[in-house]
Design a protein around this motif. Structure first.
Motif, short mmCIF file in Angstrom:
data_model
loop_
_atom_site.label_atom_id
_atom_site.label_comp_id
_atom_site.label_asym_id
_atom_site.label_seq_id
_atom_site.Cartn_x
_atom_site.Cartn_y
_atom_site.Cartn_z
N SER A 118 0.84 -1.21 0.00
CA SER A 118 0.00 0.00 0.00
C SER A 118 0.87 1.25 0.00
O SER A 118 0.60 2.21 -0.74
CB SER A 118 -0.92 0.01 1.23
OG SER A 118 -1.85 -1.04 1.17
N VAL A 119 1.91 1.25 0.83
CA VAL A 119 2.75 2.44 0.94
C VAL A 119 3.55 2.67 -0.34
O VAL A 119 3.63 3.79 -0.85
CB VAL A 119 3.68 2.33 2.16
CG1 VAL A 119 4.57 3.56 2.27
CG2 VAL A 119 2.87 2.16 3.44
N SER A 120 4.13 1.60 -0.89
CA SER A 120 4.86 1.75 -2.15
C SER A 120 3.89 2.13 -3.28
O SER A 120 4.24 2.89 -4.18
CB SER A 120 5.62 0.47 -2.50
OG SER A 120 4.75 -0.64 -2.64
N GLY A 121 2.66 1.62 -3.22
CA GLY A 121 1.66 1.99 -4.21
C GLY A 121 1.28 3.46 -4.12
O GLY A 121 1.06 4.12 -5.14
N LEU A 122 1.21 4.00 -2.90
CA LEU A 122 0.93 5.42 -2.73
C LEU A 122 2.05 6.27 -3.31
O LEU A 122 1.81 7.31 -3.93
CB LEU A 122 0.74 5.74 -1.24
CG LEU A 122 -0.60 5.31 -0.64
CD1 LEU A 122 -0.54 5.35 0.88
CD2 LEU A 122 -1.72 6.20 -1.16
N TYR A 123 3.27 5.82 -3.11
CA TYR A 123 4.41 6.56 -3.69
C TYR A 123 4.27 6.63 -5.20
O TYR A 123 4.41 7.70 -5.80
CB TYR A 123 5.71 5.87 -3.30
CG TYR A 123 6.94 6.50 -3.93
CD1 TYR A 123 7.48 7.67 -3.40
CD2 TYR A 123 7.54 5.93 -5.05
CE1 TYR A 123 8.60 8.26 -3.98
CE2 TYR A 123 8.66 6.51 -5.63
CZ TYR A 123 9.18 7.67 -5.09
OH TYR A 123 10.28 8.26 -5.67
N ARG A 124 3.94 5.50 -5.83
CA ARG A 124 3.80 5.47 -7.29
C ARG A 124 2.58 6.28 -7.73
O ARG A 124 2.59 6.91 -8.80
CB ARG A 124 3.70 4.03 -7.77
CG ARG A 124 5.00 3.26 -7.63
CD ARG A 124 4.93 1.94 -8.40
NE ARG A 124 6.20 1.26 -8.35
CZ ARG A 124 6.57 0.38 -7.41
NH1 ARG A 124 5.72 0.10 -6.43
NH2 ARG A 124 7.75 -0.20 -7.44
N PHE A 125 1.51 6.22 -6.95
CA PHE A 125 0.31 6.98 -7.30
C PHE A 125 0.66 8.46 -7.45
O PHE A 125 0.27 9.10 -8.43
CB PHE A 125 -0.76 6.79 -6.22
CG PHE A 125 -1.99 7.63 -6.45
CD1 PHE A 125 -3.05 7.15 -7.19
CD2 PHE A 125 -2.07 8.93 -5.94
CE1 PHE A 125 -4.19 7.92 -7.43
CE2 PHE A 125 -3.20 9.72 -6.16
CZ PHE A 125 -4.26 9.21 -6.91
N TRP A 126 1.37 9.01 -6.47
CA TRP A 126 1.69 10.43 -6.51
C TRP A 126 2.73 10.75 -7.57
O TRP A 126 2.69 11.84 -8.17
CB TRP A 126 2.14 10.91 -5.13
CG TRP A 126 1.00 10.96 -4.16
CD1 TRP A 126 0.85 10.23 -3.03
CD2 TRP A 126 -0.17 11.78 -4.25
NE1 TRP A 126 -0.34 10.53 -2.41
CE2 TRP A 126 -0.98 11.49 -3.14
CE3 TRP A 126 -0.60 12.74 -5.18
CZ2 TRP A 126 -2.20 12.12 -2.92
CZ3 TRP A 126 -1.82 13.37 -4.96
CH2 TRP A 126 -2.61 13.06 -3.85
N GLN A 127 3.63 9.82 -7.83
CA GLN A 127 4.58 10.03 -8.92
C GLN A 127 3.83 10.16 -10.25
O GLN A 127 4.09 11.06 -11.04
CB GLN A 127 5.56 8.85 -8.99
CG GLN A 127 6.55 8.77 -7.83
CD GLN A 127 7.58 9.87 -7.87
OE1 GLN A 127 7.50 10.86 -7.18
NE2 GLN A 127 8.60 9.69 -8.70
#
Length: 203
Positions: free
Chosen positions: A189-198
């Motif tokens: 989830s956390v790595s996915g959030l990073y990619r979402f904002w990227q």
């Protein structure tokens, strides 16, 4: 401007213990973050929608409401603790910049004496993450919008964090199996959030 190499060094286990001892010391009462809460808080800042300066978030480390100044015994202690927190933040941010898929919350790297202690550490981490979001809550709205607009489970990025935080009083108590499932989803989830904002910033 260049950052001192010293401020880019991850904290050793001894330095983490030193920081934890300061945060849990009696001078703060119960207002400061625990180390697990700080870890979640810094992860939230590292993956969030915008870059924040230390003045925006540092006061909350010592008082979660951001109202009281830290109680340092000396100038030297203040410089030491602030240096540890800065290095901690830089180390968390570096994980996402280098390889988001290897990120693990602090509680995944620790051993616990009993399940209750572990559950408290996980809850503290999730609450810390949410505190980081609350600094600029409006900026997180695109994530909530994305969740509402799709049935793709990959976009349900915040669900494990909120489920494990216990912040929703209307949510039924989770079973052991549900707790384990949500916990296993946190790193993705956390790595996915990073990619979402990227992707959001690039799109």
């Amino acid at each position: 401007m260049t950052i001192s190499d010293d401020l880019l060094q991850p904290l050793s286990s001894e330095e983490l213990d030193e920081l934890e001892d300061f945060l849990l010391s009696d001078v703060h009462g119960e207002k400061s973050m625990t180390l697990d809460m700080l870890d979640g808080f810094l992860a939230s800042l590292a993956v969030g929608p915008s870059v924040m300066m230390p003045d925006d978030w540092l006061p909350m480390v010592f008082d979660v409401e951001g109202q009281e100044e830290p109680a340092f015994a000396s100038k030297e202690q203040g410089e030491r603790i602030l240096s540890l927190i800065t290095r901690y933040m830089n180390a968390v941010a570096a994980v996402f910049e280098n390889d988001p898929d290897v990120y693990l919350p602090l509680y995944e790297l620790c051993s616990f004496d009993d399940p209750e202690e572990e559950s408290l550490a996980i809850r503290a981490w999730t609450l810390g993450f949410i505190l980081g979001m609350e600094i600029r809550w409006d900026e997180w709205q695109p994530v909530f919008d994305a969740v509402e607009e799709t049935d793709n489970s990959d976009v349900l990025l915040l669900s494990p964090i909120f489920a494990l935080s216990g912040s929703d009083e209307d949510m039924p108590e989770l079973t052991e199996a549900e707790l384990e499932t949500w916990r296993d989803l946190i790193p993705d989830s956390v790595s996915g959030l990073y990619r979402f904002w990227q992707n959001y910033r690039e799109g």
